[in-house]
Each structure stands twice: as C-alpha cells, then as structure tokens.
Design an enzyme around this catalytic site. Structure first.
Site, PDB file in Angstrom:
ATOM      1  N   ASN A  33       0.881  -1.173   0.000  1.00 21.84           N
ATOM      2  CA  ASN A  33       0.000   0.000   0.000  1.00 21.84           C
ATOM      3  C   ASN A  33       0.916   1.221   0.000  1.00 21.84           C
ATOM      4  O   ASN A  33       1.485   1.569   1.028  1.00 21.84           O
ATOM      5  CB  ASN A  33      -0.886  -0.011   1.255  1.00 21.84           C
ATOM      6  N   TRP A  34       1.053   1.827  -1.160  1.00 22.08           N
ATOM      7  CA  TRP A  34       1.998   2.951  -1.277  1.00 22.08           C
ATOM      8  C   TRP A  34       1.480   4.220  -0.605  1.00 22.08           C
ATOM      9  O   TRP A  34       2.231   5.165  -0.409  1.00 22.08           O
ATOM     10  CB  TRP A  34       2.297   3.238  -2.748  1.00 22.08           C
ATOM     11  N   LYS A  35       0.192   4.273  -0.316  1.00 24.20           N
ATOM     12  CA  LYS A  35      -0.430   5.467   0.268  1.00 24.20           C
ATOM     13  C   LYS A  35      -0.158   6.692  -0.633  1.00 24.20           C
ATOM     14  O   LYS A  35      -0.088   6.549  -1.847  1.00 24.20           O
ATOM     15  CB  LYS A  35       0.074   5.699   1.690  1.00 24.20           C
ATOM     16  N   HIS A  70      -9.534   1.285   4.548  1.00 23.26           N
ATOM     17  CA  HIS A  70      -8.285   1.497   5.283  1.00 23.26           C
ATOM     18  C   HIS A  70      -8.554   2.446   6.454  1.00 23.26           C
ATOM     19  O   HIS A  70      -9.348   3.384   6.332  1.00 23.26           O
ATOM     20  CB  HIS A  70      -7.218   2.077   4.346  1.00 23.26           C
ATOM     21  N   GLU A 121      -6.979   4.848   7.582  1.00 24.49           N
ATOM     22  CA  GLU A 121      -6.741   6.273   7.290  1.00 24.49           C
ATOM     23  C   GLU A 121      -7.948   6.874   6.560  1.00 24.49           C
ATOM     24  O   GLU A 121      -8.264   8.054   6.741  1.00 24.49           O
ATOM     25  CB  GLU A 121      -5.441   6.428   6.483  1.00 24.49           C
ATOM     26  N   GLU A 166      -5.664  -4.831  10.423  1.00 28.87           N
ATOM     27  CA  GLU A 166      -4.639  -3.822  10.654  1.00 28.87           C
ATOM     28  C   GLU A 166      -4.942  -3.082  11.958  1.00 28.87           C
ATOM     29  O   GLU A 166      -5.744  -2.118  11.954  1.00 28.87           O
ATOM     30  CB  GLU A 166      -4.618  -2.818   9.510  1.00 28.87           C
ATOM     31  N   GLY A 200       2.255   2.285  10.785  1.00 33.09           N
ATOM     32  CA  GLY A 200       3.214   3.383  10.624  1.00 33.09           C
ATOM     33  C   GLY A 200       3.849   3.830  11.930  1.00 33.09           C
ATOM     34  O   GLY A 200       4.470   4.889  11.993  1.00 33.09           O
ATOM     35  N   SER A 247       3.217  -2.092  10.461  1.00 31.01           N
ATOM     36  CA  SER A 247       4.666  -2.145  10.701  1.00 31.01           C
ATOM     37  C   SER A 247       5.267  -3.520  10.424  1.00 31.01           C
ATOM     38  O   SER A 247       6.179  -3.972  11.128  1.00 31.01           O
ATOM     39  CB  SER A 247       4.988  -1.682  12.128  1.00 31.01           C
ATOM     40  N   GLY A 291       4.791   1.272   4.770  1.00 30.52           N
ATOM     41  CA  GLY A 291       6.133   1.846   4.640  1.00 30.52           C
ATOM     42  C   GLY A 291       7.142   0.943   3.940  1.00 30.52           C
ATOM     43  O   GLY A 291       7.893   1.399   3.065  1.00 30.52           O
TER      44      GLY A 291
HETATM   45  C1  PEP Z   1      -0.932   0.174   6.022  1.00 27.25           C
HETATM   46  O1  PEP Z   1      -1.157   1.370   6.108  1.00 27.25           O
HETATM   47  O2  PEP Z   1      -1.684  -0.548   5.362  1.00 27.25           O
HETATM   48  C2  PEP Z   1       0.235  -0.341   6.747  1.00 27.25           C
HETATM   49  C3  PEP Z   1       0.240  -1.591   7.084  1.00 27.25           C
HETATM   50  O3  PEP Z   1       1.235   0.569   7.011  1.00 27.25           O
HETATM   51  P1  PEP Z   1       2.671   0.283   7.684  1.00 27.25           P
HETATM   52  O4  PEP Z   1       3.179  -1.039   7.123  1.00 27.25           O
HETATM   53  O5  PEP Z   1       3.522   1.424   7.299  1.00 27.25           O
HETATM   54  O6  PEP Z   1       2.435   0.166   9.165  1.00 27.25           O
END
Ligand code: PEP
Length: 252
Positions: A9-11, A96, A98, A168, A174, A214, A236
């Site tokens: 997931n590049w966001k 998601h 976010e 998640e 993050g 993470s 990330g």
């Molecule tokens: C995500 O936002 O889907 C995610 C898992 O982010 P990160 O790996 O950066 O925690």
C-alpha cells in the site's frame, strides 16, 4: 485452499516517475523468481495506468487504494470503481483506517464501495482493525466483528469468498509497533471463526486474512508462520523494493 498474499500500500507517496521506477524494480525482482505467495501493489490513482504498462500482472497484481461509493456523475474529485478497472487494475483497498479516520468512511459507504468493486471485477482488500483505546479497553474483538458484519455480511457466500481481509490494528500502522505474532494470530483465528459461523467452514478456510501494521522483513516470517495469517498488507516497507521483496521472501 486460500492464497498467501503480500500486498503493498503505497499510500500518498511517490510521483508518477518515482512510482513507475519502483514498480519496474519490483517487477524485475519478481521476474524469473519462484515466490510462494501472490504479490500485489496498490498505488495512487494517478499512477495506475503508467504502472500497468511496466509490470507483468501474471506475477505482480495491481490495485488502487480506494474507489468512490457512487457509480459516476457529479462527485468532483472522486474516482469510480469502473475508472479504476479501466486502468487495468484488478484490486482495490477498501476501508483502510486512514480513510475511516480522516475521510469519515463508514460501514454504509464501504458497503456501497464493495458492491461497486464487485460490479467492476475488482477484488476488495478490505481493512478492519481497532484503535489503541479499543485494544486497551478490551473491546477490540467487538470492534472488528462490527466492522465485518456491517460492511460485508450482506454479501452472498460467493462474493464474500472473493474478498481479501486485512487485519490492521491502527496502533501498529506506521508506528513501528507491530502486533506480536500471537496477537495477530488470536485476532485472525477469531475472524476466521466469525466467517465459519456466517458462511461455513469452506468459505472460511478459503478466505485470505492478511496482517498489516509495521510489517517488515525482520518480523514477517514469524507473523506469516502463524496458521491464520495468510500474508501482509505492507505500507512503509513497500516503498523500497528490497524491503518489500524481503517480506515476499518470508514465504519460503
Ligand atoms: C498500512 O497502512 O496498510 C500499513 C500496514 O502501514 P505500515 O506497514 O507502514 O504500518
């Protein structure tokens, strides 16, 4: 049997040229290599068409990070599921945290998005997870149960069987704070049991449940070794080809 999947997931990261470069690198790293999971990258809308041109979707799936809850029309700034599909993408991340947190997405809007994803042959990667307060006050099972029931349990068994779930925990996204593999397994087993109760054992056994939060090369192996963890949704660490591939290779 269900698939193991690692999805990036590049966001809201990379310009189009940077994204094309990253996708080219991941595509090259996968070429000629036998990996033991499906690999997908979910990228900003603006990148989809260009990224599609530099990847081999037999080895590297392509998805969007969201889609609209309406088919078409006067929704300035929105991108519909059919627009996403027309780029060549076949996956879409929905729900998601976010999006839920910053853009007010609710189970009602997500239900619409899921339906539109299916109408356009997009596979939803549907995110669920609790915030820190809910983890600490012990309501996290109920929170995740409601998120799944409200947005997905209206689906037929056939459609539900096409959904990829991503657990998640928001406190792990993050933050560098990963859920332990036991915490992930506990929730994934709980989710699978909810699916057994609603759709039966066969659908439940065939549903891929990814962990996100993470996840990195150093912890992916232990997480993926858990019986109910079928891969990862990676934020990330999907922005560096070597890190992303390190996670893909955790399925050895
Ligand atoms: C995500 O936002 O889907 C995610 C898992 O982010 P990160 O790996 O950066 O925690």
């Amino acid at each position: 049997m269900r698939k193991n999947i690692v999805a990036g997931n590049w966001k809201m990261n990379t310009t189009v040229p940077e994204g094309v470069q990253l996708a080219t690198e991941v595509n090259a790293a996968l070429a000629g290599k036998k990996v033991n999971c499906d690999v997908v990258i979910c990228v900003p809308f603006t990148h989809l068409t260009s990224v599609n041109q530099v990847i081999n979707q037999n080895k590297l799936g392509l998805g969007a990070e969201n889609c609209a809850d309406h088919k078409s029309g006067a929704y300035t700034g929105e991108v519909s599921a059919s627009m996403v599909a027309s780029t060549g993408a076949t996956y879409v991340i929905l729900g998601h945290s976010e999006r839920r947190q910053y853009y007010g997405e609710t189970s009602e809007t997500l239900k619409e998005k899921v339906a539109l994803a299916f109408e356009n042959n997009l596979t939803p990667i549907f995110c669920i997870g609790e915030v820190l307060e809910q983890r600490e006050n012990g309501t996290y099972f109920d929170v995740v149960k409601s998120q799944i029931e409200e947005a997905l349990f209206n689906l037929s068994a056939e459609d539900f069987g096409k959904v990829i779930l991503a657990y998640e925990p928001v406190w792990a996204i993050g933050t560098g704070k990963t859920a332990t593999d036991d915490q992930a397994e506990e929730m994934h087993a709980y989710i699978r049991n909810l699916i057994v109760e609603k759709y039966g054992k066969e659908v439940a056994e065939n549903t891929s449940i990814l962990y996100g939060g993470s996840c990195k090369p150093s912890n992916a192996k232990a997480l993926f070794a858990k019986p109910n963890v079928d891969g990862g949704l990676i934020g990330g660490a999907s922005l560096k080809c070597a890190d992303f591939m390190g996670i893909v290779e955790a399925f050895d």
